[in-house]
Design an enzyme around this catalytic site. Structure first.
Site, PDB file in Angstrom:
ATOM      1  N   ASP A 102       0.840  -1.192   0.000  1.00  0.00           N
ATOM      2  CA  ASP A 102       0.000   0.000   0.000  1.00  0.00           C
ATOM      3  C   ASP A 102       0.878   1.246   0.000  1.00  0.00           C
ATOM      4  O   ASP A 102       2.065   1.193   0.360  1.00  0.00           O
ATOM      5  CB  ASP A 102      -0.964   0.000   1.181  1.00  0.00           C
ATOM      6  CG  ASP A 102      -0.251   0.124   2.531  1.00  0.00           C
ATOM      7  OD1 ASP A 102       0.776  -0.565   2.721  1.00  0.00           O
ATOM      8  OD2 ASP A 102      -0.727   0.891   3.390  1.00  0.00           O
ATOM      9  N   GLU A 164       0.120  -0.691   5.888  1.00  0.00           N
ATOM     10  CA  GLU A 164       1.179  -0.070   6.687  1.00  0.00           C
ATOM     11  C   GLU A 164       1.028   1.446   6.709  1.00  0.00           C
ATOM     12  O   GLU A 164       1.286   2.091   7.739  1.00  0.00           O
ATOM     13  CB  GLU A 164       2.545  -0.458   6.124  1.00  0.00           C
ATOM     14  CG  GLU A 164       3.722  -0.130   7.046  1.00  0.00           C
ATOM     15  CD  GLU A 164       4.269   1.283   6.877  1.00  0.00           C
ATOM     16  OE1 GLU A 164       5.022   1.735   7.751  1.00  0.00           O
ATOM     17  OE2 GLU A 164       3.931   1.949   5.861  1.00  0.00           O
TER      18      GLU A 164
END
Length: 458
Positions: A102, A164
């Site tokens: 991500d 994250e």
């Protein structure tokens, strides 16, 4: 192709793997470009279908790299993560390779010199959101697996997280749900930085983190600034005065109870730091002591948000309430709960002119300090030195990676290595994020060498 006998990995083997890495790097770069084109922003304001597509793309890369058991999974409302496993020879250690797929939002696209999700090369750097943080980390793992191919001498588990950049909210739950699958002797986290282009680094410390909101209230409603101004100071003014107490005249943190760790053995050139950080001419740097100490081993407090009337919509009144969000970075060895207590006590004790001060606790994350002489760390030093042709520097990082403390809590006997795909000009999270392609190739080779060295050391 045969693998060198354990304990005999040397220059010839390094040259062989270097040649393999060079041959594979063109396709690895293309794979990185494909990942960058997927706008996998995990912030809930963005289309989460892209995060799912990114996870599937990572899973396909790992299947192509020879991993036997690959699947996309999540827990609860968490974003999709990828787990891939391949057993090693009997008696070989197991290594967990971590990265995240991500990315941060692109921000104002006018500040980019090329479209954030269209990878573009300029002067040996590949630009694009996630090109460095952390899709380059994904490619480092995929590349090492491709380079070693059938010679893979250790058991490998790859864990590529999908949230994250929003604080890994389901990380601990995920670890417990997959505790046995993710168990490893060594954990390699490819989500940090190198010292400079041409000089590798191993991240041996990370600062911890607490944040909070502090609100100052002086009136129960807004009043006319002409009729009441002078006898009452508005909330933004008093909040500013409160914030000013957090640092002394030199810019060092002035909160009693926030600790310092020992100064690092290396220092940052001030001119290089000013250039890397984009410090405007004439602005003096804050604090005293070595720059690396100010950045890595001492506390830092920043105002990262401020709620008060916008200039464009302001009325001519005294503002009754104002709120700031504080981000407090903690030195290695500092307990986050004790740090939050110290910050809260300071803010309440320094309420200006009797203003009502309210402190609301936020996120907390533990600092990290790696042992410098473990077998895994020695293997990493050798591998990075072989790849770059120069010894790696032990560095700290001023930012925090709170999930490392979670990994240590679930897997207390594992050795954790924090390695880098970025460099000081990568501008992770900012406009014109990029990865240096030559450095990424060296990271791929270093990780392949590391896996072999870990097998040789058992």
């Amino acid at each position: 192709m045969t693998t060198a006998a354990p304990g005999n990995t040397g220059d010839a083997r390094t040259d062989e793997l270097r040649a393999r890495t060079a041959a594979a790097f063109g396709s690895l770069r293309s794979d990185l470009e494909r990942l960058v084109r997927i706008p996998s922003v995990s912030n809930s304001e963005f289309d989460q279908a892209h995060v799912a597509a990114s996870a599937e793309a990572v899973a396909d890369l790992l299947r192509g790299a020879g991993m036997d058991d690959v699947r996309v999974t999540s827990v609860g409302a968490g974003r999709p993560a990828v787990i891939a496993r391949r057993p090693g020879p009997p008696g070989a250690p197991t290594v967990l390779l971590y990265a995240h797929h991500d990315v941060q939002p692109p921000g104002d696209e006018e500040h980019w010199h090329s479209a954030p999700f269209e990878p573009t090369e300029r002067d040996g750097r590949l630009y694009g959101r996630g090109a460095a943080d952390d899709k380059a980390g994904v490619i480092a793992h995929v590349g090492a697996l491709r380079v070693l191919a059938d010679d893979l001498p250790v058991g490998v588990t790859v864990f590529v997280e999908g949230e994250e950049e929003i604080g890994s909210p389901t990380f601990v739950e995920f670890l417990h749900a997959h505790r046995d699958e993710l168990a490893a002797d060594v954990i390699v986290v490819a989500d940090s930085t190198n010292w400079a282009v041409g000089t590798p680094a191993l991240t041996t410390s990370l600062r911890g983190l607490v944040d909070c909101e502090v609100e100052v209230a002086v009136l129960d409603h807004a009043v006319h600034s002409g009729m009441f101004g002078g006898a009452v100071l508005d909330a933004p003014t008093l909040l500013s005065r409160l914030i000013a107490t957090l640092h002394d005249e030199a810019g060092d943190v002035a909160v009693v109870g926030l600790v310092r760790a020992p100064d690092p053995s290396v220092d940052y050139d001030e001119a290089a730091f000013r250039a890397d950080a984009g410090v405007l001419e004439g602005v003096r740097l804050a604090g005293t002591g070595p720059l690396t100490a100010r950045l890595w081993t001492r506390p830092a407090i920043s105002v990262i948000g401020f709620d008060a009337p916008r200039v464009a919509t302001a009325s001519n009144t005294l503002t009754p309430r104002a709120t700031a969000k504080l981000s407090v970075r903690l030195a290695p060895g500092q307990d986050p709960a004790a740090a939050m207590d110290a910050v809260r006590e300071h803010l309440l004790a320094h309420a200006p002119l009797g203003a009502q001060v309210t402190v609301r606790d936020g996120e907390a994350g533990k600092a990290f300090q790696a042992p410098l002489d473990s077998a895994a760390m020695q293997a990493a030093r050798w591998a990075f030195g072989q790849s770059w042709g120069t010894e790696p520097v032990d560095i700290g990082v001023g930012g925090s990676i709170p999930f490392i403390a979670d990994l240590l809590e679930v897997y207390p006997s594992a050795s954790i290595l924090v390695t880098g795909v970025e460099d000081p000009d990568s501008r992770a999270h900012g406009a014109d994020e990029s990865v240096h392609l030559g450095e990424l190739e060296k990271v791929v080779l270093a990780e392949a060498l590391l896996l072999e060295r870990l097998a040789a050391r058992g």
